[in-house]
Write an enzyme that holds these catalytic residues in place. Structure first.
Site, PDB file in Angstrom:
ATOM      1  N   HIS A  27      12.648 -11.900   6.305  1.00 33.70           N
ATOM      2  CA  HIS A  27      12.396 -10.300   5.807  1.00 33.70           C
ATOM      3  C   HIS A  27      11.109 -10.345   4.970  1.00 33.70           C
ATOM      4  CE1 HIS A  27      16.377  -9.503   7.145  1.00 33.70           C
ATOM      5  NE2 HIS A  27      16.985 -10.329   6.195  1.00 33.70           N
ATOM      6  N   LEU A  74      -0.025  10.496   4.891  1.00 29.86           N
ATOM      7  CA  LEU A  74       1.095   9.886   5.593  1.00 29.86           C
ATOM      8  C   LEU A  74       2.340  10.080   4.675  1.00 29.86           C
ATOM      9  CD1 LEU A  74       2.202   8.481   8.083  1.00 29.86           C
ATOM     10  CD2 LEU A  74       1.865   6.377   6.571  1.00 29.86           C
ATOM     11  N   ASP A  95      13.503  -4.686  13.600  1.00 33.78           N
ATOM     12  CA  ASP A  95      14.777  -5.653  13.906  1.00 33.78           C
ATOM     13  C   ASP A  95      14.251  -7.137  14.455  1.00 33.78           C
ATOM     14  OD1 ASP A  95      17.322  -6.720  14.293  1.00 33.78           O
ATOM     15  OD2 ASP A  95      17.688  -5.478  15.943  1.00 33.78           O
TER      16      ASP A  95
END
Ligand code: FPP
Length: 235
Positions: free
Chosen positions: A35, A130, A18
């Site tokens: 972004h 991962l 955020d």
């Protein structure tokens, strides 16, 4: 800030990234600039997650509620997962990362975006490092609703449905529940993220805006997690 990973490492970390918009605004720039910086931050964190030996990392890329944002911003956000995986695919693959996506495949997501995503998921499916999960067009309530629909469609009787049945019908059922949820930018909300899975997660809220989030911030959150005593409802 500590530089080394703590001893008690969570298996699965989930992040609400955020603050991109506020980060951009502070610099007099458009939200999409935030972004783009957020995408860079995400890569640094994926890198750190691999180095630190996390099993899974889930990030909230686009929520089922984000469609209400201005058209230009939605269009930009829609392009990100495809771009993210396409641009970094060779690196992700070389580092043995398995890409998975959690979210609704409804008609609002452009077919080209779904193609990019499907390609990345297929190409990395057998990787064993991962697991990098992008929550995209994701909502926790939508996910539980979709799980219930899938269960009903199979014709299971009420007696046959327990918590494991629900878990088995989530978007990425093989992922362990998140142990740690991190939210950046000082907001202290859950925002419909992994509602079912995070039932016993530890939450760490940090004031840093997502584009400024670095390995050190991740390590500090892991350190905080290691100091928590998890009781899962017991004593
Ligand atoms: C929340 O900040 C952030 C988002 C809705 C998008 C997050 C996207 C990225 C970090 C880029 C990488 C994306 C993918 C899909 C891999 P905000 O825009 O709500 O910021 P604000 O609260 O300051 O307005």
């Amino acid at each position: 800030m500590p530089a080394d990973p703590p001893a008690a490492l969570p298996r699965h970390v989930a992040i609400v990234m955020d603050g991109n918009g506020r980060w951009a605004k502070r610099q007099g720039m458009h939200r999409t600039f935030g972004h783009a910086a957020g995408e860079e931050a995400l890569y640094r964190v994926v890198d750190a997650a691999i180095d630190l030996g996390l099993e899974a990392l889930t990030v909230y890329g686009f929520s089922t509620e984000n469609w209400t944002r201005p058209e230009e911003e939605v269009a930009y956000l829609m392009g990100l997962p495809g771009e993210v995986v396409a641009k970094r695919m060779a690196e992700l693959h070389r580092r043995n990362v398995r890409v998975v996506v959690a979210g609704r495949r409804d008609g609002r997501v452009p077919a080209s975006v779904l193609d990019h995503i499907d390609d990345a998921v297929a190409r990395t499916a057998t990787n064993t490092g991962l697991t990098f999960c992008i929550a995209f067009n994701y909502g926790g309530r939508a996910e539980i609703t979709d799980a219930v629909r899938a269960i009903l469609a199979k014709g299971l009787s009420p007696e046959e449905v327990d918590q494991d049945t629900i878990s088995a019908h989530l978007y990425v059922p093989e992922l362990p529940d998140p142990d740690l949820v991190i939210r950046t930018s000082g907001e202290v909300r859950w925002s419909n993220f992994l509602l079912w899975q995070a039932a016993y997660a530890e939450f760490v809220f940090v004031d840093t805006l997502w584009p400024d989030f670095r390995r050190e911030h991740l390590v500090a959150a892991l350190d905080e997690y290691a100091r928590r005593e998890r009781r899962f409802g017991g004593v």
